[in-house]
Design a protein around this motif. Structure first.
Motif, PDB file in Angstrom:
ATOM      1  N   ARG A  95      18.724 -34.665  -8.269  1.00 19.70           N
ATOM      2  CA  ARG A  95      19.865 -33.955  -8.846  1.00 19.70           C
ATOM      3  C   ARG A  95      19.864 -33.963 -10.357  1.00 19.70           C
ATOM      4  NH1 ARG A  95      25.164 -34.313  -5.048  1.00 19.70           N
ATOM      5  NH2 ARG A  95      24.026 -34.557  -3.087  1.00 19.70           N
ATOM      6  N   LEU A  96      19.400 -35.027 -10.934  1.00 20.89           N
ATOM      7  CA  LEU A  96      19.446 -35.107 -12.392  1.00 20.89           C
ATOM      8  C   LEU A  96      18.157 -34.613 -13.044  1.00 20.89           C
ATOM      9  CD1 LEU A  96      21.274 -38.496 -12.959  1.00 20.89           C
ATOM     10  CD2 LEU A  96      22.209 -36.223 -12.584  1.00 20.89           C
ATOM     11  N   GLY A  97      17.169 -34.319 -12.209  1.00 23.97           N
ATOM     12  CA  GLY A  97      15.956 -33.761 -12.772  1.00 23.97           C
ATOM     13  C   GLY A  97      15.140 -34.738 -13.593  1.00 23.97           C
ATOM     14  N   LEU A 143      20.097 -28.269 -18.059  1.00 24.27           N
ATOM     15  CA  LEU A 143      19.155 -29.198 -17.451  1.00 24.27           C
ATOM     16  C   LEU A 143      17.780 -28.547 -17.313  1.00 24.27           C
ATOM     17  CD1 LEU A 143      20.209 -31.526 -14.637  1.00 24.27           C
ATOM     18  CD2 LEU A 143      18.020 -30.392 -14.416  1.00 24.27           C
ATOM     19  N   PRO A 193      17.673 -27.984  -8.958  1.00 22.76           N
ATOM     20  CA  PRO A 193      17.712 -28.403  -7.550  1.00 22.76           C
ATOM     21  C   PRO A 193      18.667 -27.540  -6.726  1.00 22.76           C
ATOM     22  CG  PRO A 193      18.786 -30.018  -8.981  1.00 22.76           C
ATOM     23  CD  PRO A 193      18.075 -29.044  -9.867  1.00 22.76           C
ATOM     24  N   GLN A 231      14.172 -29.719 -19.177  1.00 24.03           N
ATOM     25  CA  GLN A 231      12.945 -30.010 -18.445  1.00 24.03           C
ATOM     26  C   GLN A 231      11.817 -29.093 -18.870  1.00 24.03           C
ATOM     27  OE1 GLN A 231      14.693 -29.922 -14.347  1.00 24.03           O
ATOM     28  NE2 GLN A 231      13.144 -31.493 -14.034  1.00 24.03           N
ATOM     29  N   THR A 282      21.202 -27.642  -4.874  1.00 23.08           N
ATOM     30  CA  THR A 282      22.291 -28.510  -4.448  1.00 23.08           C
ATOM     31  C   THR A 282      23.635 -27.928  -4.834  1.00 23.08           C
ATOM     32  OG1 THR A 282      20.810 -30.260  -5.174  1.00 23.08           O
ATOM     33  CG2 THR A 282      22.949 -30.935  -4.351  1.00 23.08           C
ATOM     34  N   LYS A 306      24.065 -27.027 -15.697  1.00 21.50           N
ATOM     35  CA  LYS A 306      22.866 -26.941 -14.856  1.00 21.50           C
ATOM     36  C   LYS A 306      21.760 -26.166 -15.559  1.00 21.50           C
ATOM     37  CE  LYS A 306      24.830 -27.487 -10.295  1.00 21.50           C
ATOM     38  NZ  LYS A 306      24.276 -27.571  -8.939  1.00 21.50           N
TER      39      LYS A 306
END
Lengths: 218, 218
Positions: free
Chosen positions: A68-70, B28, A156, B32, A158, B25
């Motif tokens: 979830r947090l990558g 995030l 993700p 990455q 989710t 999100k």
DNA sequence: TGAAGTAACTTCGGACTCCTAAGTTGTCAA
DNA sequence: TTGACAACTTAGGAGTCCGAAGTTACTTCA
């Protein structure tokens, strides 16, 4: 590129690229803000995120957090160790998996986690200036973008309605065309959730189908 | 909050909060992606950002970089040292300030920087699925948000038309109501720049006035 | 003509982040 | 009972950040 000064014509950067630039800038503000908020709470940024995630999504295992947090498991493992030392979370065996442990926040940890959940609120404030209509359009764009990024494996799968088993897109006309089969309730496009606790991932083919159905008509 | 399962009603999280979650999100994914792209290019994330900024905005001093990237001088100083060691940038005295040095990318650095500039492009791809209309609405929201965040001091006042000396909002009717006095060209709302090289910061009172004028009519 | 101030760094020490690679360790299947 | 597997944990190393404490070249004021 030649030596001419820039004119605002077709040679200007395309809109999509400028949207990307804008999101980049917003991302910068988020990063800084998270860092600072965490620090004033006596936590690191990841520790805060972990607590917030646990509070929002119930007890989770390390690997679930990692997804979830990558970030990778070792990073989670590190931070969790510190959180346990600070008595902000406790570990208990996970009935689902042999070697896994469920992480549960202690009361103190839950309080900090609840506070950490509100860290992105400064952004919600910045959104308040948009008209309701603009907010809806903005949100629609975000949902679509996230879906795209999920397909590329960058976010993700989710919590979002549109990838959930219980989601039924465009099953009726009117202001709330969608439906959630879990709570059996109609759902408008701007009521879609991004972080539903009850989310259950649909199969890949189902997800693809649902998304097509979702895009059709609006 | 009580023990009932969640219904999609007025008690659901407000739209603004879900927008914030969504941006979180997306942020995030950006983080990455930046990390990974930098790594495959043999750079760290900040090193890549520095090179990209130098390529995009001409030679800059350390403190200018620090402001634009939202990190403190020591961090910049560190990363620049490494970049100089790698012979990707050179330092030369800054005529404007006594103790400052201008950082200029070497040819090799310029090439890497140019490549680094395209790192956020993966997001532009994700935006392509939005209809042109949705893109415009999305962009309008982003511009407003950034302005708000700038007012809170969370994003540097750099590069955006709406904070520039040369920007004249809503000076005519039609599809391109705004005007850039520098290049003397009309400008539509979705041609606004977020990262114009020629940007010159307007005074605080001017900025406030311009923004009000900008919001009026659309 | 000097003394104090200012601006733009640089250095230092320390906490965190994040990765890969290389262990551990319970459970289950053959 | 021997592997295979999954879910961590540990170790090691580069990078990111910051605050605090120097440098150093001007500028300004007395």
């Amino acid at each position: 590129m030649d030596t001419e000064p820039p004119y605002f014509d077709a040679n200007s950067e395309p809109l999509a690229a400028r949207i990307a630039t804008g999101l980049h800038k917003i991302g910068l503000a988020m990063k800084q803000q998270a860092w600072q908020q965490a620090n004033t709470a006596g936590l690191s940024a990841t520790q805060g995120q972990i607590l917030a995630t646990l509070v929002a999504g119930g007890p989770l295992s390390g690997s679930e957090l990692s997804e979830r947090l990558g970030v990778t498991l070792p990073t989670i493992s590190d931070s969790v160790r510190v959180l346990v030392e600070k008595t902000l979370v406790t570990k208990s065996p996970d009935p689902r998996h042999p070697r896994a442990s469920l992480l549960t926040p202690t009361p103190k940890g839950a309080e900090l986690g609840a506070r950490a959940r509100s860290w992105p609120e400064f952004m919600a404030d910045a959104v308040q200036d948009l008209t309701p209509e603009e907010q809806r359009a903005f949100f629609a764009g975000i949902v679509k973008m996230i879906r795209m990024l999920q397909e590329q494996g960058l976010i993700p799968l989710t919590g979002m309605c549109v990838t959930c088993k219980h989601f039924r897109p465009n099953v009726r006309t009117g202001p709330a065309p969608h439906h959630c089969a879990l709570v059996d309730a109609p759902l408008s496009s701007d009521q879609l959730r991004l972080d539903c606790q009850e989310h259950e991932r649909a199969s890949e083919t189902a997800r693809r189908e649902v998304w097509e159905q979702f895009l059709r008509r609006r």
